[in-house]
Design a protein around this motif. Structure first.
Motif, PDB file in Angstrom:
ATOM      1  N   TYR A  48      31.149  55.904  44.436  1.00 32.29           N
ATOM      2  CA  TYR A  48      32.583  56.109  44.655  1.00 32.29           C
ATOM      3  C   TYR A  48      33.310  54.777  44.633  1.00 32.29           C
ATOM      4  N   THR A  49      34.427  54.751  43.929  1.00 31.63           N
ATOM      5  CA  THR A  49      35.208  53.525  43.877  1.00 31.63           C
ATOM      6  C   THR A  49      36.693  53.842  43.922  1.00 31.63           C
ATOM      7  N   SER A  50      37.476  52.841  44.330  1.00 31.44           N
ATOM      8  CA  SER A  50      38.902  53.068  44.535  1.00 31.44           C
ATOM      9  C   SER A  50      39.681  52.930  43.247  1.00 31.44           C
ATOM     10  N   TRP A  65      27.598  48.423  46.695  1.00 34.28           N
ATOM     11  CA  TRP A  65      28.536  48.147  45.610  1.00 34.28           C
ATOM     12  C   TRP A  65      27.780  48.135  44.292  1.00 34.28           C
ATOM     13  N   VAL A  66      28.510  48.212  43.202  1.00 36.85           N
ATOM     14  CA  VAL A  66      27.838  48.313  41.905  1.00 36.85           C
ATOM     15  C   VAL A  66      27.005  47.063  41.613  1.00 36.85           C
ATOM     16  N   THR A  67      27.458  45.914  42.106  1.00 40.48           N
ATOM     17  CA  THR A  67      26.713  44.675  41.865  1.00 40.48           C
ATOM     18  C   THR A  67      25.292  44.794  42.412  1.00 40.48           C
ATOM     19  N   GLY A  68      25.171  45.418  43.576  1.00 44.09           N
ATOM     20  CA  GLY A  68      23.842  45.624  44.143  1.00 44.09           C
ATOM     21  C   GLY A  68      23.000  46.584  43.314  1.00 44.09           C
ATOM     22  N   GLU A 127      36.113  38.984  41.881  1.00 43.14           N
ATOM     23  CA  GLU A 127      37.531  38.626  41.910  1.00 43.14           C
ATOM     24  C   GLU A 127      37.686  37.296  41.187  1.00 43.14           C
ATOM     25  N   PRO A 128      38.916  36.968  40.848  1.00 44.04           N
ATOM     26  CA  PRO A 128      39.111  35.669  40.200  1.00 44.04           C
ATOM     27  C   PRO A 128      38.705  34.549  41.169  1.00 44.04           C
ATOM     28  N   ILE A 129      38.088  33.509  40.634  1.00 43.68           N
ATOM     29  CA  ILE A 129      37.734  32.369  41.491  1.00 43.68           C
ATOM     30  C   ILE A 129      38.755  31.256  41.254  1.00 43.68           C
ATOM     31  N   VAL A 159      28.219  30.987  36.034  1.00 47.44           N
ATOM     32  CA  VAL A 159      28.655  32.140  35.243  1.00 47.44           C
ATOM     33  C   VAL A 159      29.637  32.968  36.073  1.00 47.44           C
ATOM     34  N   ASP A 160      30.870  33.032  35.587  1.00 45.82           N
ATOM     35  CA  ASP A 160      31.921  33.808  36.252  1.00 45.82           C
ATOM     36  C   ASP A 160      31.972  35.151  35.531  1.00 45.82           C
ATOM     37  N   THR A 161      31.358  36.160  36.146  1.00 43.97           N
ATOM     38  CA  THR A 161      31.125  37.423  35.441  1.00 43.97           C
ATOM     39  C   THR A 161      32.216  38.436  35.737  1.00 43.97           C
ATOM     40  N   TRP A 162      32.977  38.817  34.748  1.00 45.48           N
ATOM     41  CA  TRP A 162      33.961  39.882  34.933  1.00 45.48           C
ATOM     42  C   TRP A 162      33.364  41.214  34.514  1.00 45.48           C
ATOM     43  N   TRP A 163      33.424  42.158  35.423  1.00 46.07           N
ATOM     44  CA  TRP A 163      32.998  43.528  35.105  1.00 46.07           C
ATOM     45  C   TRP A 163      33.471  44.446  36.212  1.00 46.07           C
ATOM     46  N   GLN A 164      33.116  45.701  36.151  1.00 46.84           N
ATOM     47  CA  GLN A 164      33.637  46.696  37.084  1.00 46.84           C
ATOM     48  C   GLN A 164      32.578  47.761  37.379  1.00 46.84           C
ATOM     49  N   THR A 165      32.803  48.500  38.452  1.00 42.43           N
ATOM     50  CA  THR A 165      31.926  49.638  38.748  1.00 42.43           C
ATOM     51  C   THR A 165      31.794  50.504  37.493  1.00 42.43           C
ATOM     52  N   GLU A 166      32.902  50.673  36.812  1.00 43.75           N
ATOM     53  CA  GLU A 166      32.957  51.549  35.637  1.00 43.75           C
ATOM     54  C   GLU A 166      32.156  51.013  34.452  1.00 43.75           C
ATOM     55  N   PHE A 209      40.873  51.428  29.257  1.00 44.93           N
ATOM     56  CA  PHE A 209      41.796  50.534  29.953  1.00 44.93           C
ATOM     57  C   PHE A 209      41.176  50.093  31.278  1.00 44.93           C
ATOM     58  N   SER A 210      41.133  48.766  31.474  1.00 43.28           N
ATOM     59  CA  SER A 210      40.409  48.219  32.621  1.00 43.28           C
ATOM     60  C   SER A 210      41.201  48.218  33.921  1.00 43.28           C
ATOM     61  N   GLY A 211      42.540  48.229  33.823  1.00 42.24           N
ATOM     62  CA  GLY A 211      43.352  48.087  35.043  1.00 42.24           C
ATOM     63  C   GLY A 211      43.616  46.634  35.388  1.00 42.24           C
ATOM     64  N   ASP A 212      43.039  45.702  34.628  1.00 42.83           N
ATOM     65  CA  ASP A 212      43.252  44.278  34.873  1.00 42.83           C
ATOM     66  C   ASP A 212      44.200  43.673  33.847  1.00 42.83           C
ATOM     67  N   GLY A 213      44.896  42.625  34.275  1.00 48.77           N
ATOM     68  CA  GLY A 213      45.675  41.832  33.342  1.00 48.77           C
ATOM     69  C   GLY A 213      44.818  40.667  32.872  1.00 48.77           C
ATOM     70  N   TRP A 244      40.832  34.869  30.674  1.00 49.83           N
ATOM     71  CA  TRP A 244      41.100  34.603  32.087  1.00 49.83           C
ATOM     72  C   TRP A 244      41.640  35.887  32.699  1.00 49.83           C
ATOM     73  N   ILE A 245      40.980  36.400  33.710  1.00 51.76           N
ATOM     74  CA  ILE A 245      41.448  37.630  34.354  1.00 51.76           C
ATOM     75  C   ILE A 245      42.550  37.248  35.336  1.00 51.76           C
ATOM     76  N   THR A 246      43.694  37.918  35.230  1.00 55.32           N
ATOM     77  CA  THR A 246      44.809  37.539  36.107  1.00 55.32           C
ATOM     78  C   THR A 246      44.945  38.478  37.300  1.00 55.32           C
ATOM     79  N   HIS A 289      36.184  43.305  47.706  1.00 55.69           N
ATOM     80  CA  HIS A 289      36.054  44.757  47.827  1.00 55.69           C
ATOM     81  C   HIS A 289      37.297  45.409  47.261  1.00 55.69           C
ATOM     82  N   ARG A 290      37.058  46.398  46.456  1.00 59.48           N
ATOM     83  CA  ARG A 290      38.148  47.053  45.773  1.00 59.48           C
ATOM     84  C   ARG A 290      38.714  48.163  46.630  1.00 59.48           C
ATOM     85  N   MET A 291      40.030  48.194  46.729  1.00 63.75           N
ATOM     86  CA  MET A 291      40.635  49.187  47.596  1.00 63.75           C
ATOM     87  C   MET A 291      41.927  49.699  46.990  1.00 63.75           C
TER      88      MET A 291
END
Ligand code: 6R9
Length: 657
Positions: free
Chosen positions: A270-272, A316-319, A395-397, A417-424, A506-510, A520-522, A534-536
């Motif tokens: 489950y994710t928000s 979380w999905v990372t785990g 999250e963005p660092i 490594v700054d890894t961008w990804w999502q539960t999805e 569509f990722s929901g991210d800018g 660069w994820i904004t 944590h995504r909420m």
């Protein structure tokens, strides 16, 4: 030694990999370019080849069957192949590396001994737990909720479900009974696996009590399997509760793996989202495993014999992807940590790295920021010479935290490594690869193999070509790790991810693509906030607030927070006749924690006699965000508000942060 070329680049904010990193990497710059090009030109051929990294019972003939058209969305990978995930993560390694450590478990209290669980032992534990699940009547396709601390049994439970074809849904142990209950009902689970208590940072959460509360109003017969962790007293429901150690003693450890179709669900998580209650993201068997395994090996440049540590929670999905499935599919040694970074003191992470000679370390920017605030001495007193690579996720660092991580932890010799990804997305979507890319602090850099990111114009939805551009981030074609549906609601799946921008995910991210073509994820462009990674959904916090008898209306936004990345700012309108007070503020904070969990605890509550609304009654969150950010100069057009005076009042009565 830093070469002068390196230090020049460092001054410009670009950090090329060292010759040593490049030499040992699975993927260097040429190989990345060549493989990426092939993965996009011939997706079918590329993934047919990559799928060989896992064992199939029946080989697939068809690689992909994908449609992103609204109303017809379908995502299938390797669909006519069969396999078993636990056989891939455990059995196949026993012959070649049975005595190698699969899981290092580091307990909450450093005075307690760590465990080293070999692949052979892992096989016995998983088989036994699988037989216990069967003895409790769990069948293929049924759902099992896992609500456990970070103990090895969490991994056994995941793999045991996979072994018998049950679908697990992990609920983070920090979630409240209400949140747990909603998820148990949401997927109609037959069983909850929990423990008596969960030690974390020297404190104990009464997990079994939470389960009892969650199931209090439940009229069905959800069973509960309890792992003994703390030995504390629990309220045992005699007809539905089972102690794991008692049940385990009754069964053998031999449990043949179920033959699963590649597209059978492996788990729900489950994710928000921006609207409504959390949704059950569904991942399936074959594509997910191929993708988790490949990304784990390539992004972290994992080599046989390395000790790899991802500090996430399996909630979380990372785990899921990077503590359990990816590493174990690769026959890696993966470290599982029960505790927190700051207990007994701020050197705990680094002590664990030293003790277990960790080679790859993967954590969240929020943890880095929190530790950075404690000073460098906590890091410096530990021997971190085994570290080869650092990673971040969630999250963005910010460049300050990146630089601290690079110099203080990595001593300038470990690629980040700054890894961008999502539960999805199931696994990494964009990240620098350690031996292939010169990193830039804060950039998620380049797409992983097979991933085609596009920057879209948020209004027209057209692709913005070229470099030096900004827009919203979407993905053009499918990849094997992609989520397949929302549990029980395929329409919601299509609407959430495929309706705003036709033909894309569509990722929901800018995001921004800089002059070099690096991404660069904004941050989120929807009503999702990211608190300590944590995504909420702001809607979830709002619905918790309005469930309180004294609250008439609430609007929640994120605001910049030094440690958490974003904090939770709540505007609350009280019922007629209710008076604002400090007590009530405390009460509402406690209420939200109780409704959702401590991670949703409001940072700021501002009393709002009115909220800025359009004439059609829509709350103008843009304005509320600006006020929360102290950015009053750019409130934009307020003339469409039903009552523009509300805004002045909110500015004048801002709550202290
Ligand atoms: C894996 C995970 C997903 C959201 C995502 C984005 C943010 C994740 C990031 C990042 C910037 C990174 N996010 N990684 N933002 N840089 N490297 O975190 O999944 O919990 O579903 O969150 O997190 O906003 O959309 P999840």
């Amino acid at each position: 030694m830093t070469t002068s070329a390196q230090s020049d680049s460092a001054a410009a904010g670009v950090f090329p990999p060292s010759a040593e990193t490049v030499a040992q990497a699975h993927v260097n710059a040429e190989k990345y370019a060549e493989m990426y090009e092939a993965s996009v030109r011939d997706s079918t051929g590329f993934w047919r080849e990559q799928a060989k990294r896992i064992d199939w019972i029946k080989p697939f003939t068809e690689v992909r069957d994908v449609d992103f058209t609204l109303g017809h969305v379908k995502i299938n990978w390797f669909a006519d192949g069969t396999l078993n995930v636990s056989a891939n993560c455990v059995d196949r390694h026993i012959a070649t590396r049975g005595d190698q450590t699969a899981i290092i478990w580091e307990p909450d209290d450093p005075k307690d001994p760590a465990l080293h669980i070999s692949y052979r032992e892992l096989g016995e534990h998983v088989g036994r737990m699988a037989n216990v699940l069967k003895s409790l009547g769990i069948r293929k396709g049924e759902r099992v909720v896992i609500y456990l601390p970070m103990i090895p049994e969490a991994a056994y439970a995941m793999l045991a479900c996979a072994r018998i074809g049950a679908i697990h849904s992990i609920v983070f142990a920090g979630f409240s009974p209400d949140a747990l209950g909603a998820r148990v009902n949401g997927c109609d689970a037959k069983l909850v696996i929990t423990s008596d208590g969960a030690p974390r940072g020297g404190k104990v959460t009464k997990l079994k009590d939470n389960v009892n509360q969650a199931l209090l109003h439940d009229t069905s017969d959800v069973k509960c399997l309890i792992v003994r962790r703390t030995g504390q007293q629990i309220a045992f429901r005699s007809d539905l509760d089972y102690w794991y150690h008692e049940e385990a003693a009754k069964v053998s450890s031999d449990c043949p793996p179920e033959e699963m179709s590649a597209e059978d669900p492996l788990f729900i998580l489950y994710t928000s989202g921006s609207t409504g209650q959390p949704k059950g993201v569904v991942h399936t068997t074959g594509g997910y495993l191929v993708y988790a395994a490949l990304t784990h090996e390539v992004t972290f440049d994992y080599h046989d014999g390395d000790v790899y540590w991802c500090t996430a929670d399996v909630g979380w999905v990372t785990g899921h992807s990077y503590i359990v499935y990816g590493p174990l599919a690769n026959g890696a040694t993966t470290l599982m940590f029960e505790g927190v970074p700051t207990w007994p003191d701020a050197s705990r992470f680094w002590q664990v790295c030293e003790k277990h000679k960790v080679n790859q370390f993967y954590t969240a920017p929020t943890a880095i920021r929190a530790l950075m605030g404690q000073g460098t001495e906590w890091v410096e007193k530990c021997d971190l010479s085994a570290l080869k690579l650092l990673g971040t996720v969630g999250e963005p660092i910010n460049p300050e935290a990146w630089n601290w991580y690079n110099t203080v932890v990595g001593k300038g010799r470990c690629p980040i490594v700054d890894t961008w990804w999502q539960t999805e997305t199931g696994g990494h979507m964009m990240t620098p690869l350690p031996g292939a890319h010169a990193t830039k602090p804060g950039s998620a850099q380049k797409p992983f193999f097979g991933v085609q990111p596009v920057v879209l114009d948020p209004t027209s939805g057209t692709e913005i070509e070229g470099n030096g551009v900004e827009g919203v981030l979407a993905i053009k074609d499918s990849w094997p790790g992609q989520m397949r549906t929302v549990w029980g609601d395929h329409e919601r799946f299509e609407k959430t991810y495929f309706s705003d921008y036709k033909g894309y995910y569509f990722s929901g991210d800018g995001c921004r693509r800089d002059k070099d073509g690096d991404y660069w994820i904004t941050g989120r462009v929807d009503d999702v906030i990211n608190v300590s990674g944590h995504r909420m959904g702001t809607a979830e916090v709002e619905s918790a607030l309005v469930a309180h008898a004294k609250v008439a209306e609430a609007a929640v936004v994120g605001y910049p927070h030094d440690i958490k990345g974003q904090g939770i700012y709540c505007y609350v309108t009280l019922m007629n006749g209710e008076e604002p007070s400090e007590e009530l503020r405390k009460e509402l904070r406690a209420w939200v924690r109780h409704e959702i969990g401590p991670i949703a605890s409001p940072d700021v509550i501002q009393w709002a006699p009115g909220l800025p609304k359009t004439r059609s009654g829509k709350i103008m969150r843009r304005i509320l965000r600006k006020i929360a950010e102290n950015d009053f100069g750019s409130l934009g057009d307020t003339s469409t508000l039903a009552d523009p005076a509300v805004v002045d009042d909110l500015i004048a009565n801002r709550a202290p942060k």
